[in-house]
Design a protein around this motif. Structure first.
Motif, PDB file in Angstrom:
ATOM      1  N   ALA A 332      -9.969  -6.014  14.312  1.00 54.38           N
ATOM      2  CA  ALA A 332     -10.220  -4.619  13.930  1.00 54.38           C
ATOM      3  C   ALA A 332      -9.349  -3.685  14.753  1.00 54.38           C
ATOM      4  CB  ALA A 332     -11.701  -4.280  14.123  1.00 54.38           C
ATOM      5  N   TYR A 336      -6.489  -1.181  13.471  1.00 58.88           N
ATOM      6  CA  TYR A 336      -6.568   0.244  13.791  1.00 58.88           C
ATOM      7  C   TYR A 336      -5.230   0.728  14.341  1.00 58.88           C
ATOM      8  CZ  TYR A 336      -8.322   4.574  15.812  1.00 58.88           C
ATOM      9  OH  TYR A 336      -8.519   5.890  16.115  1.00 58.88           O
ATOM     10  N   ALA A 339      -2.262   1.059  12.078  1.00 62.02           N
ATOM     11  CA  ALA A 339      -2.250   2.290  11.288  1.00 62.02           C
ATOM     12  C   ALA A 339      -1.385   3.351  11.956  1.00 62.02           C
ATOM     13  CB  ALA A 339      -3.671   2.821  11.096  1.00 62.02           C
TER      14      ALA A 339
ATOM     15  N   ILE B  36     -13.131   5.843   4.093  1.00 65.22           N
ATOM     16  CA  ILE B  36     -13.580   4.571   3.546  1.00 65.22           C
ATOM     17  C   ILE B  36     -14.403   3.845   4.596  1.00 65.22           C
ATOM     18  CG2 ILE B  36     -11.667   3.083   4.223  1.00 65.22           C
ATOM     19  CD1 ILE B  36     -11.627   2.038   1.397  1.00 65.22           C
ATOM     20  N   PHE B  83     -12.897   8.112  15.960  1.00 63.75           N
ATOM     21  CA  PHE B  83     -11.763   7.184  15.931  1.00 63.75           C
ATOM     22  C   PHE B  83     -10.980   7.376  14.639  1.00 63.75           C
ATOM     23  CE2 PHE B  83     -14.497   4.984  18.977  1.00 63.75           C
ATOM     24  CZ  PHE B  83     -13.572   4.657  19.955  1.00 63.75           C
ATOM     25  N   HIS B  84     -11.734   7.498  13.552  1.00 62.07           N
ATOM     26  CA  HIS B  84     -11.083   7.694  12.264  1.00 62.07           C
ATOM     27  C   HIS B  84     -10.364   9.041  12.244  1.00 62.07           C
ATOM     28  CE1 HIS B  84     -10.208   7.173   8.108  1.00 62.07           C
ATOM     29  NE2 HIS B  84     -10.931   8.197   7.727  1.00 62.07           N
ATOM     30  N   ALA B  87      -7.122   8.924  14.325  1.00 65.19           N
ATOM     31  CA  ALA B  87      -6.055   8.189  13.643  1.00 65.19           C
ATOM     32  C   ALA B  87      -5.518   8.990  12.463  1.00 65.19           C
ATOM     33  CB  ALA B  87      -6.563   6.829  13.168  1.00 65.19           C
ATOM     34  N   MET B  91      -2.735  11.111  14.527  1.00 71.57           N
ATOM     35  CA  MET B  91      -1.676  10.108  14.427  1.00 71.57           C
ATOM     36  C   MET B  91      -1.113  10.014  13.009  1.00 71.57           C
ATOM     37  SD  MET B  91      -1.568   9.201  17.496  1.00 71.57           S
ATOM     38  CE  MET B  91      -0.836   7.632  17.895  1.00 71.57           C
ATOM     39  N   LYS B  92      -1.639  10.808  12.088  1.00 70.89           N
ATOM     40  CA  LYS B  92      -1.177  10.798  10.697  1.00 70.89           C
ATOM     41  C   LYS B  92      -1.145   9.383  10.119  1.00 70.89           C
ATOM     42  CE  LYS B  92       1.555  14.904  11.388  1.00 70.89           C
ATOM     43  NZ  LYS B  92       0.295  15.602  11.649  1.00 70.89           N
ATOM     44  N   ALA B  93      -2.148   8.596  10.488  1.00 66.48           N
ATOM     45  CA  ALA B  93      -2.190   7.201  10.055  1.00 66.48           C
ATOM     46  C   ALA B  93      -2.597   7.110   8.596  1.00 66.48           C
ATOM     47  CB  ALA B  93      -3.185   6.427  10.908  1.00 66.48           C
ATOM     48  N   ASP B  94      -2.337   5.972   8.001  1.00 61.44           N
ATOM     49  CA  ASP B  94      -2.851   5.692   6.671  1.00 61.44           C
ATOM     50  C   ASP B  94      -4.372   5.609   6.758  1.00 61.44           C
ATOM     51  OD1 ASP B  94      -3.837   4.331   4.394  1.00 61.44           O
ATOM     52  OD2 ASP B  94      -1.828   3.587   3.986  1.00 61.44           O
ATOM     53  N   THR B  96      -6.701   4.668   4.733  1.00 59.07           N
ATOM     54  CA  THR B  96      -7.353   3.433   4.292  1.00 59.07           C
ATOM     55  C   THR B  96      -7.344   2.400   5.413  1.00 59.07           C
ATOM     56  OG1 THR B  96      -6.302   3.896   2.204  1.00 59.07           O
ATOM     57  CG2 THR B  96      -7.460   1.832   2.382  1.00 59.07           C
ATOM     58  N   ILE B  97      -6.234   2.345   6.150  1.00 65.51           N
ATOM     59  CA  ILE B  97      -6.111   1.321   7.184  1.00 65.51           C
ATOM     60  C   ILE B  97      -7.108   1.579   8.308  1.00 65.51           C
ATOM     61  CG2 ILE B  97      -4.558   0.208   8.797  1.00 65.51           C
ATOM     62  CD1 ILE B  97      -2.261   0.873   7.068  1.00 65.51           C
ATOM     63  N   SER B  98      -7.143   2.815   8.817  1.00 64.00           N
ATOM     64  CA  SER B  98      -8.044   3.043   9.946  1.00 64.00           C
ATOM     65  C   SER B  98      -9.491   2.917   9.490  1.00 64.00           C
ATOM     66  CB  SER B  98      -7.767   4.393  10.597  1.00 64.00           C
ATOM     67  OG  SER B  98      -8.234   5.433   9.798  1.00 64.00           O
ATOM     68  N   THR B 100     -10.608   0.835   7.174  1.00 62.54           N
ATOM     69  CA  THR B 100     -10.878  -0.602   7.104  1.00 62.54           C
ATOM     70  C   THR B 100     -11.112  -1.180   8.492  1.00 62.54           C
ATOM     71  OG1 THR B 100      -9.448  -0.713   5.182  1.00 62.54           O
ATOM     72  CG2 THR B 100      -9.994  -2.783   6.221  1.00 62.54           C
ATOM     73  N   ALA B 101     -10.319  -0.703   9.462  1.00 65.24           N
ATOM     74  CA  ALA B 101     -10.490  -1.186  10.835  1.00 65.24           C
ATOM     75  C   ALA B 101     -11.893  -0.878  11.338  1.00 65.24           C
ATOM     76  CB  ALA B 101      -9.444  -0.550  11.745  1.00 65.24           C
ATOM     77  N   MET B 104     -14.482  -3.116   9.833  1.00 59.35           N
ATOM     78  CA  MET B 104     -14.459  -4.463  10.381  1.00 59.35           C
ATOM     79  C   MET B 104     -15.057  -4.485  11.783  1.00 59.35           C
ATOM     80  SD  MET B 104     -11.395  -7.048  10.294  1.00 59.35           S
ATOM     81  CE  MET B 104     -11.764  -8.744  10.615  1.00 59.35           C
ATOM     82  N   PHE B 105     -14.789  -3.423  12.526  1.00 61.95           N
ATOM     83  CA  PHE B 105     -15.224  -3.373  13.919  1.00 61.95           C
ATOM     84  C   PHE B 105     -16.743  -3.312  14.025  1.00 61.95           C
ATOM     85  CE2 PHE B 105     -16.337  -1.064  17.772  1.00 61.95           C
ATOM     86  CZ  PHE B 105     -15.604  -1.735  18.729  1.00 61.95           C
TER      87      PHE B 105
END
Lengths: 367, 317
Positions: A332, A336, A339, B36, B83-84, B87, B91-94, B96-98, B100-101, B104-105
């Motif tokens: 995970a 994270y 990303a 998500i 956290f989401h 990110a 951090m302009k992250a995708d 969906t990816i963060s 999903t992380a 899972m966590f």
């Protein structure tokens, strides 16, 4: 050409950066729990899959096979602008198709396993087709349609397996064992990795990876799929049938996930469809694999093997009285931080720029 | 008549958590951030608050304990969602990816910590929170048994959240600004709104409501928590889209889904349904099939927030 190479390179670099941070977090968590056992436990995560030599490596490939394909399914859909969260349902429905043929059609002889695998592909494809069709013609969001199809597929499979006597093993509450002819041949893997469960399925997964890579990068059809993913309206304007693209893309994604189910349940390793009301976890692992592999077929292959490698090492963690969930935590964290790829990429680009500017300045001084 | 009351009460147990979580998701998505991670946030909120119920059981009981647990679940969800937010926004992250992380966590963390604290991963709790009948209100004919008998305080909190959400989204400066950020952040920025602040607010609200939803889901339907909320976070996402990102429609969507789910869960106890001879698996599938069918007829004009999922870049035009 040169530019393209640089992008690929930074993508891999950001994945490695994420992996390092993930492992570091895992180590810290282990240290916080039990500082004495932490270092040996951590080494076990890194090398545990190798403890049994070639057998261990074979097991890693065996675990990797289904999640590589579900990962490819999710990644492929991502490339075409769709989020296939329905890999879970496609996986179990495909697995059911394979098991059904594997048990019911016993007089097929040598081609039995091929027909069973074909059934898994078709079943999975149907399950992927539905959200694609609904998206293209009724504008139904593919995420929600896929989630619904996950549950419908799970219940439908449980219902059929439980309700149809030849398929059901009453004592163990799972599907019956498939005929020996329906098991995927070892294709020599039993000789390379003696004692492990790996079989020809791994080879099939690699072939599918290559096919999808070629489809996406070397064909007009793949180009159209990607174009619709980038901009549906522009593609339509350019003469691409965007509805057909969406439907085909989801259908292919479903077929790949279905094949993953077929490969797992025909592996001949005592894996059966269990009658429980929970979604298949392989579908959700697929999302992780796809994301870690930056949705590139080759990246997905390595990501799948890597996650299987960590998971296999994690089994031995119980020797040190740690729960295996630490592996999920590490994965995970890796996802994270993967990303953050964009930030890493800009960082790399900036340092590169700075170097170039420096070079130019130095060159200027000399002149 | 009793059957109707019973189904209605059951419907509430399924609908209220879905509605709370979907409303949370609405605040996030209306600010332009896809969340998500609702499933993971629910799991975390349920985990800490159920752990609290477990640890304080015996010393505390009843509504005050539940109210404290509610606060804990909301704080956990809010913190976890940071956290989401970090990110996605910094951090302009995708997204969906963060997300999903986080999904899972959460269960891995819940199992890991539960094992360390108490050896097993299931966390037991004693349910002392059911209200047989609300004083005075419970004795009103028809309305009493429908709303005020065999219920939980969380049901009323859920209804309260619905009302407040509607008002906040449509009748306050904050709501207007939030919606502007989800539709056209550049324009919102030009008008002097701090887009990053608004998006942080959206995600944190979704985290708080998501965490609360986790607790609300577990308490009436179980006596232990096993590090899962059975896909309810994803279903809430579906309800959010089904409800077209609008509070009142989200309520109808969650009621619809909750009703079909309640019938599936309790049909065997209802004479006229169990006499129909429909297999139990079909009942289990109906909520999902019905949702798909309804979506086919209602999705044509579906409009998500325009800027949803696109990291806000100040320099972009």
């Amino acid at each position: 050409m040169k530019n393209k190479k640089q992008i690929d390179f930074s993508g891999a670099l950001s994945s490695i950066f994420a992996i390092l941070i993930g492992l570091l977090v895992g180590l810290i968590v282990l240290l916080l729990c039990n500082s004495k056992q932490a270092v040996p436990g951590f080494m076990m995560i890194l090398t545990g899959s190798l403890t049994h030599g070639l057998k261990g490596i074979g097991q890693v490939f065996y675990y990797a096979t289904p999640i590589i394909l579900t990962g490819l399914s999710v990644g492929f859909a991502f490339k075409t602008g769709l989020f296939n969260i329905g890999a879970s349902g496609q996986f179990i429905v495909g697995g059911f198709g394979a098991v059904f043929v594997g048990i019911m059609c016993k007089n097929l002889g040598g081609v039995h396993w091929i027909v069973a695998l074909a059934a898994s592909v078709v079943f999975g494809a149907v399950w992927g087709f539905v959200p694609g069709f609904l998206k293209a013609h009724f504008n139904v969001n593919e995420v929600i349609a896929s989630i619904m199809m996950n549950y419908i597929g799970m219940y439908a499979v449980n219902w059929t397996v439980k309700g149809y006597k030849p398929l059901f093993n009453n004592l163990r509450n799972e599907s019956n064992t498939v005929a020996v002819t329906a098991q995927i041949p070892k294709m020599g893997f039993d000789k390379i990795f003696p004692g492990s469960s790996v079989n020809g399925g791994f080879l099939i997964a690699i072939v599918v990876i290559i096919l999808i890579y070629l489809l996406l990068n070397k064909t007009t059809f793949g180009y159209e799929l990607k174009a619709v993913g980038f901009n549906k309206d522009a593609s339509k304007y350019a003469g691409i049938n965007e509805k057909k693209s969406i439907i085909l893309s989801m259908t292919i994604a479903g077929a790949i996930s279905g094949l993953a189910g077929g490969l797992l349940y025909l592996a001949g390793t005592g894996k059966h469809i269990e009658i429980v009301d929970t979604l298949a976890s392989e579908g959700f692992s697929g999302i992780s694999v796809a994301l870690l592999g930056v949705c590139h077929p080759i990246g997905i292959l390595f990501a799948g093997i890597f996650i299987a490698y960590l998971t296999a090492g994690g089994f031995y963690l119980q020797l040190f009285e740690f729960s295996t969930e630490i592996i999920d935590i590490i994965i995970a964290v890796i996802i994270y931080f993967s990303a953050f790829a964009l930030i890493v990429k800009t960082m790399i680009a900036k340092t590169r720029q700075r170097k170039e500017i420096k070079k130019e300045q130095e060159g200027g001084k000399k002149a | 008549m009793n059957v109707i009351y019973f189904i209605f009460q059951q419907t509430m147990f399924f609908s209220i958590p879905l509605m709370i979580v979907a409303l949370g998701g609405m605040f996030s998505e209306r600010s332009g951030i896809i969340n998500i991670a609702l499933e993971g946030i629910m799991t975390m909120g349920a985990f800490t608050s159920i752990l609290f119920l477990n640890l304080t059981g015996g010393k505390m009981s009843g509504q005050s304990q539940l109210l404290l647990a509610i606060v804990i679940s909301m704080v956990t969800g809010g913190v976890f969602s940071l956290f989401h937010a970090y990110a996605a926004i910094n951090m302009k992250a995708d997204q969906t990816i963060s997300g999903t992380a986080l999904n899972m966590f959460a269960p891995a963390f819940a199992i890991f910590v539960a094992r360390i604290i108490q050896g097993v991963q299931q966390i037991q709790f004693t349910n002392t929170f059911r209200i047989d009948s609300v004083p005075v209100l419970g004795s009103i004919p028809v309305i009493g048994p429908l709303f005020f008998k065999n219920t939980y305080i969380t049901t009323f909190i859920g209804v309260g959240i619905l009302i407040i959400s509607t008002i906040v989204l449509y009748r306050t400066k904050f709501g207007l600004r939030l919606r502007a950020c989800g539709e056209h952040p550049q324009a919102a920025d030009a008008a002097g709104i701090n887009v990053y602040h608004m998006q942080y607010a959206g995600v944190i609200i979704s985290g708080m409501l998501g965490g609360l939803g986790g607790l609300v889901f577990v308490v009436p339907t179980s006596t232990n928590f096993n590090a899962t909320v059975s896909g309810y976070g994803f279903l809430a996402l579906a309800v959010l889209i089904f409800g077209q990102w609008k509070p009142v429609k989200i309520m109808w969507a969650s009621l619809f889904f909750g009703l079909t789910k309640a019938i599936a869960a309790s049909y065997s106890g209802i004479a006229f349904l169990s006499n129909l001879g429909i297999p139990s698996y079909l009942f289990k599938m109906i909520p999902y099939i019905a949702t798909l069918v309804v979506l086919i007829f209602t999705s044509r004009n579906s409009q998500a927030p325009r800027a949803e999922g696109i990291p806000y870049d100040k320099g972009a035009r």
